[in-house]
Design a protein around this motif. Structure first.
Motif, PDB file in Angstrom:
ATOM      1  N   GLU A   9       0.814  -1.305   0.111  1.00 58.23           N
ATOM      2  CA  GLU A   9      -0.015   0.148  -0.092  1.00 58.23           C
ATOM      3  C   GLU A   9       0.887   1.280  -0.054  1.00 58.23           C
ATOM      4  O   GLU A   9       0.659   2.318  -0.755  1.00 58.23           O
ATOM      5  N   TRP A  10       1.996   1.308   1.139  1.00 57.75           N
ATOM      6  CA  TRP A  10       2.743   2.413   0.938  1.00 57.75           C
ATOM      7  C   TRP A  10       3.354   2.504  -0.514  1.00 57.75           C
ATOM      8  O   TRP A  10       3.496   3.883  -0.839  1.00 57.75           O
ATOM      9  N   LEU A  11       4.137   1.631  -0.943  1.00 54.39           N
ATOM     10  CA  LEU A  11       4.869   1.787  -2.443  1.00 54.39           C
ATOM     11  C   LEU A  11       3.829   2.173  -3.393  1.00 54.39           C
ATOM     12  O   LEU A  11       4.111   3.245  -4.135  1.00 54.39           O
ATOM     13  N   ALA A  12       2.554   1.765  -3.593  1.00 53.47           N
ATOM     14  CA  ALA A  12       1.716   1.693  -4.417  1.00 53.47           C
ATOM     15  C   ALA A  12       0.934   3.370  -4.245  1.00 53.47           C
ATOM     16  O   ALA A  12       0.667   3.881  -5.285  1.00 53.47           O
ATOM     17  N   SER A  13       1.122   4.072  -3.268  1.00 56.11           N
ATOM     18  CA  SER A  13       0.494   5.129  -2.986  1.00 56.11           C
ATOM     19  C   SER A  13       1.326   6.094  -3.820  1.00 56.11           C
ATOM     20  O   SER A  13       0.617   7.239  -4.185  1.00 56.11           O
ATOM     21  N   VAL A  14       2.287   5.773  -4.459  1.00 57.41           N
ATOM     22  CA  VAL A  14       3.145   7.072  -5.219  1.00 57.41           C
ATOM     23  C   VAL A  14       2.753   6.823  -6.722  1.00 57.41           C
ATOM     24  O   VAL A  14       3.126   8.047  -7.467  1.00 57.41           O
ATOM     25  N   ALA A  15       2.037   5.775  -7.100  1.00 60.87           N
ATOM     26  CA  ALA A  15       1.809   5.637  -8.532  1.00 60.87           C
ATOM     27  C   ALA A  15       0.591   6.569  -9.069  1.00 60.87           C
ATOM     28  O   ALA A  15      -0.170   6.900  -8.144  1.00 60.87           O
ATOM     29  N   PRO A  16       0.716   6.875 -10.251  1.00 63.96           N
ATOM     30  CA  PRO A  16      -0.397   7.922 -10.542  1.00 63.96           C
ATOM     31  C   PRO A  16      -1.768   7.293 -10.506  1.00 63.96           C
ATOM     32  O   PRO A  16      -2.620   7.863 -10.146  1.00 63.96           O
ATOM     33  N   ASP A  17      -2.070   5.926 -10.628  1.00 71.94           N
ATOM     34  CA  ASP A  17      -3.266   5.277 -10.146  1.00 71.94           C
ATOM     35  C   ASP A  17      -3.203   3.967  -9.110  1.00 71.94           C
ATOM     36  O   ASP A  17      -2.610   2.862  -9.975  1.00 71.94           O
ATOM     37  N   PRO A  18      -2.930   4.201  -8.118  1.00 71.27           N
ATOM     38  CA  PRO A  18      -2.324   3.358  -7.085  1.00 71.27           C
ATOM     39  C   PRO A  18      -3.311   1.666  -7.170  1.00 71.27           C
ATOM     40  O   PRO A  18      -2.547   0.737  -7.218  1.00 71.27           O
ATOM     41  N   GLU A  19      -4.250   1.723  -7.468  1.00 73.24           N
ATOM     42  CA  GLU A  19      -5.164   0.652  -7.806  1.00 73.24           C
ATOM     43  C   GLU A  19      -4.764  -0.118  -8.927  1.00 73.24           C
ATOM     44  O   GLU A  19      -4.447  -1.159  -8.792  1.00 73.24           O
ATOM     45  N   ALA A  20      -4.741   0.550 -10.007  1.00 69.85           N
ATOM     46  CA  ALA A  20      -4.013  -0.027 -11.165  1.00 69.85           C
ATOM     47  C   ALA A  20      -2.805  -0.614 -11.076  1.00 69.85           C
ATOM     48  O   ALA A  20      -2.479  -1.738 -11.571  1.00 69.85           O
ATOM     49  N   CYS A  21      -1.888   0.152 -10.541  1.00 67.48           N
ATOM     50  CA  CYS A  21      -0.438  -0.341 -10.026  1.00 67.48           C
ATOM     51  C   CYS A  21      -0.467  -1.663  -9.353  1.00 67.48           C
ATOM     52  O   CYS A  21       0.153  -2.660  -9.660  1.00 67.48           O
ATOM     53  N   ARG A  22      -1.341  -1.653  -8.310  1.00 68.77           N
ATOM     54  CA  ARG A  22      -1.442  -2.874  -7.458  1.00 68.77           C
ATOM     55  C   ARG A  22      -1.823  -4.120  -8.091  1.00 68.77           C
ATOM     56  O   ARG A  22      -1.571  -5.349  -8.023  1.00 68.77           O
ATOM     57  N   TRP A  23      -2.777  -3.674  -8.981  1.00 71.91           N
ATOM     58  CA  TRP A  23      -3.725  -4.988  -9.707  1.00 71.91           C
ATOM     59  C   TRP A  23      -2.363  -5.563 -10.787  1.00 71.91           C
ATOM     60  O   TRP A  23      -2.483  -6.678 -11.023  1.00 71.91           O
ATOM     61  N   GLU A  24      -1.798  -4.672 -11.382  1.00 68.74           N
ATOM     62  CA  GLU A  24      -0.800  -5.132 -12.573  1.00 68.74           C
ATOM     63  C   GLU A  24       0.158  -5.680 -11.742  1.00 68.74           C
ATOM     64  O   GLU A  24       0.652  -6.808 -12.162  1.00 68.74           O
ATOM     65  N   TRP A  25       0.674  -5.402 -10.501  1.00 73.32           N
ATOM     66  CA  TRP A  25       2.007  -5.744  -9.985  1.00 73.32           C
ATOM     67  C   TRP A  25       1.614  -7.035  -9.484  1.00 73.32           C
ATOM     68  O   TRP A  25       2.493  -7.988  -9.626  1.00 73.32           O
ATOM     69  N   GLU A  26       0.572  -7.334  -9.019  1.00 74.62           N
ATOM     70  CA  GLU A  26       0.229  -8.561  -8.270  1.00 74.62           C
ATOM     71  C   GLU A  26       0.138  -9.584  -9.421  1.00 74.62           C
ATOM     72  O   GLU A  26       0.052 -11.119  -9.179  1.00 74.62           O
ATOM     73  N   ARG A  27      -0.256  -9.079 -10.687  1.00 71.58           N
ATOM     74  CA  ARG A  27      -0.462 -10.137 -11.764  1.00 71.58           C
ATOM     75  C   ARG A  27       0.902 -10.262 -12.829  1.00 71.58           C
ATOM     76  O   ARG A  27       0.798 -11.071 -13.559  1.00 71.58           O
ATOM     77  N   ASN A  28       1.704  -9.229 -12.723  1.00 70.95           N
ATOM     78  CA  ASN A  28       2.837  -9.421 -13.461  1.00 70.95           C
ATOM     79  C   ASN A  28       3.718 -10.637 -13.046  1.00 70.95           C
ATOM     80  O   ASN A  28       4.373 -10.799 -11.883  1.00 70.95           O
ATOM     81  N   PRO A  29       4.091 -11.128 -14.117  1.00 75.35           N
ATOM     82  CA  PRO A  29       5.097 -12.637 -13.719  1.00 75.35           C
ATOM     83  C   PRO A  29       6.418 -12.169 -13.269  1.00 75.35           C
ATOM     84  O   PRO A  29       6.993 -13.037 -12.604  1.00 75.35           O
ATOM     85  N   LEU A  30       6.982 -10.952 -13.395  1.00 73.47           N
ATOM     86  CA  LEU A  30       7.941 -10.444 -12.999  1.00 73.47           C
ATOM     87  C   LEU A  30       8.028 -10.174 -11.570  1.00 73.47           C
ATOM     88  O   LEU A  30       9.029 -10.066 -10.795  1.00 73.47           O
ATOM     89  N   GLY A  31       6.959  -9.649 -11.220  1.00 77.25           N
ATOM     90  CA  GLY A  31       6.676  -9.312  -9.874  1.00 77.25           C
ATOM     91  C   GLY A  31       7.371  -7.918  -9.637  1.00 77.25           C
ATOM     92  O   GLY A  31       7.713  -7.635  -8.495  1.00 77.25           O
ATOM     93  N   VAL A  32       7.371  -6.877 -10.635  1.00 80.22           N
ATOM     94  CA  VAL A  32       7.882  -5.704 -10.358  1.00 80.22           C
ATOM     95  C   VAL A  32       6.871  -4.529 -10.902  1.00 80.22           C
ATOM     96  O   VAL A  32       6.070  -4.931 -11.777  1.00 80.22           O
ATOM     97  N   ALA A  33       7.128  -3.260 -10.476  1.00 77.11           N
ATOM     98  CA  ALA A  33       6.418  -2.467 -10.950  1.00 77.11           C
ATOM     99  C   ALA A  33       7.309  -1.088 -11.088  1.00 77.11           C
ATOM    100  O   ALA A  33       8.210  -0.843 -10.603  1.00 77.11           O
TER     101      ALA A  33
END
Length: 156
Positions: A9-33
């Protein structure tokens, strides 16, 4: 897993769209954002050997520093420091990522094949103090020079 969730939550809070960041991050096979520096933190990026030695000094002093990233093959280490530090940092061989920069950030608590957390964020916003980091870097550099027979290690 609460600590990891808080860190996410803390890391994603800086993303332009935190919810979209978390969604992509959790599904990205590389596990990075890719996240912007300069909002909640800047990053000071040290060469691997100096970074490892600096981290050793910091852990002796603090026990647990702020968040620390290691790059592929530990060739570089990134120390998360307060925003604004990058624009004021003067140091040969030290890269900075501040406002206007983006960094690759692994998902906390999940192994990735490349960039990884040596000390993941705890979600509280704790960062490494830049003045303490600089002192640790000086001590680490002096120790490395001594080990390598540099001026500090010569007997005259």
């Amino acid at each position: 897993m609460t600590g990891a969730k808080t860190a996410v939550e803390w890391l994603a809070s800086v993303a332009p769209d935190p919810e979209a960041c978390r969604w992509e991050w959790e599904r990205n096979p590389l596990g990075v954002a890719l996240l912007p520096a300069g909002r909640a933190w800047d990053v000071l990026i040290l060469p691997g050997e100096l970074g490892c030695a600096t981290l050793d000094v910091l852990t002796r002093i603090l026990g647990r520093p702020g968040p620390v990233l290691a790059g592929f093959g530990d060739a570089r280490m990134g120390f998360l420091v307060p925003p604004g530090t990058a624009s004021r940092w003067l140091g040969t061989g030290i890269r900075t990522a501040g406002a206007g920069s983006w960094i690759v950030v692994p998902y906390p608590g999940r192994a990735t094949g490349g960039v990884r957390w040596l000390f993941p964020p705890d979600g509280s916003g704790t960062l490494t103090d830049p003045a303490l980091l600089e002192l640790a870097m000086h001590e680490a550099a002096a120790g490395l020079a001594t080990e390598q027979g540099g001026p500090a290690g010569r007997n005259t």
